[in-house]
Design a protein around this motif. Structure first.
Motif, mmCIF file in Angstrom:
data_model
loop_
_atom_site.group_PDB
_atom_site.id
_atom_site.type_symbol
_atom_site.label_atom_id
_atom_site.label_comp_id
_atom_site.label_asym_id
_atom_site.label_seq_id
_atom_site.Cartn_x
_atom_site.Cartn_y
_atom_site.Cartn_z
ATOM 1 N N GLN A 78 0.827 -1.193 0.000
ATOM 2 C CA GLN A 78 0.000 0.000 0.000
ATOM 3 C C GLN A 78 0.870 1.254 0.000
ATOM 4 O O GLN A 78 0.576 2.229 -0.709
ATOM 5 C CB GLN A 78 -0.927 -0.001 1.215
ATOM 6 C CG GLN A 78 -2.005 1.070 1.193
ATOM 7 C CD GLN A 78 -3.178 0.701 0.299
ATOM 8 O OE1 GLN A 78 -3.151 -0.333 -0.386
ATOM 9 N NE2 GLN A 78 -4.223 1.509 0.307
ATOM 10 N N TYR A 79 1.952 1.211 0.776
ATOM 11 C CA TYR A 79 2.862 2.363 0.820
ATOM 12 C C TYR A 79 3.502 2.588 -0.549
ATOM 13 O O TYR A 79 3.642 3.732 -1.002
ATOM 14 C CB TYR A 79 3.949 2.122 1.865
ATOM 15 C CG TYR A 79 5.027 3.180 1.859
ATOM 16 C CD1 TYR A 79 4.838 4.406 2.493
ATOM 17 C CD2 TYR A 79 6.235 2.953 1.198
ATOM 18 C CE1 TYR A 79 5.823 5.386 2.467
ATOM 19 C CE2 TYR A 79 7.224 3.919 1.162
ATOM 20 C CZ TYR A 79 7.013 5.135 1.806
ATOM 21 O OH TYR A 79 7.992 6.099 1.765
ATOM 22 N N LEU B 84 0.964 4.210 -2.789
ATOM 23 C CA LEU B 84 0.755 5.615 -2.425
ATOM 24 C C LEU B 84 1.922 6.472 -2.894
ATOM 25 O O LEU B 84 1.739 7.616 -3.342
ATOM 26 C CB LEU B 84 0.567 5.748 -0.913
ATOM 27 C CG LEU B 84 -0.782 5.268 -0.361
ATOM 28 C CD1 LEU B 84 -0.770 5.261 1.155
ATOM 29 C CD2 LEU B 84 -1.920 6.155 -0.880
ATOM 30 N N ARG C 81 1.475 6.902 -6.560
ATOM 31 C CA ARG C 81 0.461 7.922 -6.827
ATOM 32 C C ARG C 81 1.026 9.319 -6.624
ATOM 33 O O ARG C 81 0.755 10.238 -7.412
ATOM 34 C CB ARG C 81 -0.760 7.713 -5.906
ATOM 35 C CG ARG C 81 -1.860 8.715 -6.199
ATOM 36 C CD ARG C 81 -2.824 8.913 -5.064
ATOM 37 N NE ARG C 81 -3.733 10.010 -5.410
ATOM 38 C CZ ARG C 81 -3.464 11.294 -5.200
ATOM 39 N NH1 ARG C 81 -2.332 11.653 -4.615
ATOM 40 N NH2 ARG C 81 -4.329 12.226 -5.576
ATOM 41 N N HIS C 82 1.789 9.500 -5.561
ATOM 42 C CA HIS C 82 2.409 10.806 -5.291
ATOM 43 C C HIS C 82 3.306 11.222 -6.457
ATOM 44 O O HIS C 82 3.249 12.379 -6.919
ATOM 45 C CB HIS C 82 3.215 10.734 -3.998
ATOM 46 C CG HIS C 82 4.056 11.953 -3.745
ATOM 47 N ND1 HIS C 82 3.534 13.135 -3.267
ATOM 48 C CD2 HIS C 82 5.395 12.179 -3.941
ATOM 49 C CE1 HIS C 82 4.492 14.032 -3.160
ATOM 50 N NE2 HIS C 82 5.629 13.486 -3.563
ATOM 51 N N HIS D 167 -4.719 4.294 -9.050
ATOM 52 C CA HIS D 167 -5.893 4.519 -8.200
ATOM 53 C C HIS D 167 -6.732 3.241 -8.084
ATOM 54 O O HIS D 167 -7.245 2.921 -7.000
ATOM 55 C CB HIS D 167 -6.749 5.643 -8.773
ATOM 56 C CG HIS D 167 -6.365 7.009 -8.294
ATOM 57 N ND1 HIS D 167 -6.405 8.129 -9.106
ATOM 58 C CD2 HIS D 167 -5.929 7.440 -7.090
ATOM 59 C CE1 HIS D 167 -6.022 9.185 -8.414
ATOM 60 N NE2 HIS D 167 -5.725 8.790 -7.182
ATOM 61 N N LEU E 39 -5.214 0.899 -5.681
ATOM 62 C CA LEU E 39 -5.374 1.387 -4.313
ATOM 63 C C LEU E 39 -6.786 1.154 -3.772
ATOM 64 O O LEU E 39 -7.034 1.357 -2.578
ATOM 65 C CB LEU E 39 -5.043 2.882 -4.245
ATOM 66 C CG LEU E 39 -3.557 3.249 -4.188
ATOM 67 C CD1 LEU E 39 -3.367 4.740 -4.469
ATOM 68 C CD2 LEU E 39 -2.957 2.898 -2.829
ATOM 69 N N TYR F 280 -9.029 10.626 2.396
ATOM 70 C CA TYR F 280 -7.931 10.063 1.629
ATOM 71 C C TYR F 280 -6.585 10.267 2.327
ATOM 72 O O TYR F 280 -6.360 11.301 2.971
ATOM 73 C CB TYR F 280 -7.892 10.692 0.234
ATOM 74 C CG TYR F 280 -9.152 10.438 -0.554
ATOM 75 C CD1 TYR F 280 -9.403 9.199 -1.140
ATOM 76 C CD2 TYR F 280 -10.118 11.439 -0.698
ATOM 77 C CE1 TYR F 280 -10.573 8.965 -1.842
ATOM 78 C CE2 TYR F 280 -11.293 11.201 -1.404
ATOM 79 C CZ TYR F 280 -11.510 9.964 -1.975
ATOM 80 O OH TYR F 280 -12.663 9.728 -2.663
ATOM 81 N N TRP G 45 -3.809 11.173 1.327
ATOM 82 C CA TRP G 45 -3.056 12.334 0.860
ATOM 83 C C TRP G 45 -3.802 13.659 1.095
ATOM 84 O O TRP G 45 -3.329 14.715 0.676
ATOM 85 C CB TRP G 45 -2.748 12.182 -0.629
ATOM 86 C CG TRP G 45 -3.972 11.937 -1.452
ATOM 87 C CD1 TRP G 45 -4.842 12.865 -1.948
ATOM 88 C CD2 TRP G 45 -4.493 10.653 -1.856
ATOM 89 N NE1 TRP G 45 -5.860 12.266 -2.635
ATOM 90 C CE2 TRP G 45 -5.677 10.903 -2.604
ATOM 91 C CE3 TRP G 45 -4.075 9.340 -1.670
ATOM 92 C CZ2 TRP G 45 -6.430 9.876 -3.157
ATOM 93 C CZ3 TRP G 45 -4.841 8.315 -2.224
ATOM 94 C CH2 TRP G 45 -6.004 8.579 -2.960
#
Length: 582
Positions: free
Chosen positions: A7-8, A11, A14-15, A38, A41, A213, A215
């Protein structure tokens, strides 16, 4: 060596992709890659939003006359120059085709950009078509996951029109139909009427996860000393005898319960409004005006700022203030005119294309039309004040009934109503009509921001109904009023016409319920007591009240009155049970 958390990693991916879009906002390929991220996720709704923006950019690439053609073409060339970016794309043959084409153009004279801009270039057109097909496939897949089966089916049809017989789209079309068939069999195991037309019969109302979310760095700690002090100062302006405190409320689910188990075992911390001193029956204790207000009537005589009814012309001593650059934009007072011109109206002034959006909707579409128009007002406030929409004072401290942070086995996922038209297409259309570049403004108009705003609106917005039709016509978010929690036996009543007012209940206004020693029998609010509002018609029966309030509450109401009345109904039927069902 520790194994990285998947998951990290997603993320972080995505960042990185989002940062890439901030730097290169017209990159179709990056939007597609972020859509895939997305979806992995667990956010197919956000993935669909990215896929649709990517689809819009494919139109911009291929159309020389489009508004963002040059920027999109430039981003395309920058993307294809990086083979590592293409390596992460979905089809190796497309990657090779793009690279070979660019290399061939360079060998022919280094005029790759010029030739790729020509509609007559068959290889370039084929590449754009492949990008469009990928967008259609993504949209169909992600919308099917959201439950928007008709829209998912429609995008497979568009893909098959572009590439007849494509097995990917045939499979996706079959998936949409099979998903609906499964739903039909779950409702009726004996269902046999399979000869329906999917273009007409497939459902389109889906759901998205109601999420804070990871973020989202705009959500404040609503229970910090700083936040409570700020809210207290704001509360003092509208209700001097009240203060804001933290309270524990039950996490609501769907189902039934009885007095033997009056509340769910899990709670969540929320905010509430409390009396700082005694309040007499019928005392006006609260008066608040909000500019986060809208109406769905096209020509009705309502103030543009607060949606209060305008006085008849015969009653006016002087003309009401108007905007000199807009038609039919009238304000009920100089106060509203001043607030509008300084806080939101410049963002929409003179933009005639906005006038009819979501106005005079059908009865079924009336509620969402109001939420869409609230979204437009929020973006107008943010644009005019040069502030992120989620940082607006009217919005920042609102709670969106987000899925609580709990262990997965205890988690009850909150859902937001979702359709492609309502949650993606209409908001982007509205923003474009406001002359907002939906690509360059991604930091403030991203799909997750729109979803967060909708979640907050659905939890707290108040509506005014047409007295003749019962259809909601005016909607507003009053940020201090929203802090008052719900009860089906409220100790205040409210009235809204421009300003919203709380009045302490007394006499015949007191909601009577319960047996001996139960319920509230008289009005007034004592120092230290919580002000309790109502999100439904308290004159209805318990079943109807719960159905009415479920959307705002996020589940079945468990106030003392509802629990008592349901238990009484069960007792009379001889079916008293314990605990929560469902």
């Amino acid at each position: 060596m520790a194994i990285p958390d998947p998951q990290y990693i997603l993320l972080q991916e995505r960042h990185n992709l989002t940062q890439h879009l901030f730097e290169r906002p017209y990159s179709c390929i990056t939007y597609i890659l972020r859509a895939i991220c997305h979806e992995k996720l667990g956010y197919p709704d956000l993935a669909a939003g990215d896929a649709y923006r990517a689809l819009l950019l494919t139109d911009e690439i291929s159309d020389n006359s489009s508004e963002y053609h040059e920027q999109t073409l430039e981003a395309y060339h920058q993307d294809v120059a990086h083979e590592d970016l293409l390596d992460r794309l979905w089809v190796k043959t497309l990657r090779d085709e793009i690279i070979n084409h660019v290399n061939q153009e360079s060998c022919d004279g280094g005029e790759a950009e010029a030739s790729l801009d020509e509609e007559s270039d068959p290889v370039f057109n084929d590449i754009v078509q492949q990008l469009q097909l990928k967008c259609f496939a993504c949209l169909s897949d992600y919308l099917c996951q959201c439950g928007c089966l008709k829209s998912a089916y429609d995008f497979t049809e568009r893909g098959l029109q572009l590439n007849p017989g494509n097995s990917v789209f045939l499979d996706l079309r079959r998936k949409a139909v099979q998903t609906y068939n499964k739903l039909l069999l779950e409702k009726d195991p004996g269902w046999t009427q399979w000869d329906y037309d999917p273009r007409e019969e497939l459902p389109n109302q889906g759901h998205a996860r109601r999420e804070l979310y990871p973020w989202n760095h705009h959500e404040p700690d609503r229970f910090s000393e700083e936040s409570l002090n700020f809210l207290d100062r704001e509360m003092k302006k509208v209700a001097p005898k009240c203060e804001v405190r933290a309270v524990s409320l039950p996490i609501l689910k769907s189902g039934t319960l009885s007095r033997s188990s009056p509340k769910p075992s899990t709670t969540i911390q929320q905010l509430g409004v409390f009396a700082k001193e005694d309040i007499a029956p019928h005392e006006i204790i609260f008066q608040e005006r909000s500019l986060l207000t809208t109406n769905n009537r096209l020509r009705d005589p309502l103030c543009d700022a607060c949606s209060a009814p305008l006085p008849p012309i015969s009653a006016l001593e002087s003309p009401l203030p108007t905007c000199p650059d807009c038609e039919d934009i009238i304000f009920c007072s100089s106060t509203c005119y001043s607030l509008a011109t300084s806080l939101y109206h410049p963002a929409v002034c003179g933009k005639a294309d906005l006038e009819a959006i979501a106005k005079d909707p059908s009865p079924l579409a009336a509620t969402h039309a109001l939420y869409l128009l609230l979204l437009g007002r929020a973006f107008a406030l943010a644009e005019t004040q040069n502030i992120h929409p989620l940082d607006l004072t009217e919005i920042k401290y609102l709670w969106g009934d987000f899925t609580p942070l709990q262990p997965p086995e205890q988690q009850y996922v909150r859902q937001l109503p979702f359709t492609f038209d309502d949650n993606i297409l209409a908001p982007l259309h509205l923003l474009m009509r406001m002359d907002i570049d939906i690509f360059a403004s991604l930091a403030t108009t991203d799909t997750w921001i729109i979803s967060t705003l909708f979640a907050k609106f659905r939890g707290v917005a108040s509506a005014r109904m047409n007295p003749r039709t019962g259809i909601p016509e005016v909607c507003a978010v009053h940020p201090m009023w929203c802090l008052a929690n719900h009860s089906c036996a409220p100790n205040v009543k409210w009235e809204w016409s421009g300003d919203i007012q709380f009045e302490a209940r007394g006499g015949e206004d007191v909601v009577q319920w319960g047996g001996v020693g139960e319920g509230r029998k008289e009005g007034a609010i004592k120092k230290g007591e919580e002000l309790l509002n109502h999100y439904c018609d308290v004159g209805l029966g318990v079943k109807e009240r719960r159905e009415w309030a479920a959307g705002a509450l996020g589940g079945t109401c468990v106030c003392e009155r509802c629990v008592w009345e349901e238990s009484e109904e069960q007792r009379k039927k001889g079916t008293v049970t314990g605990g929560v069902a469902g």
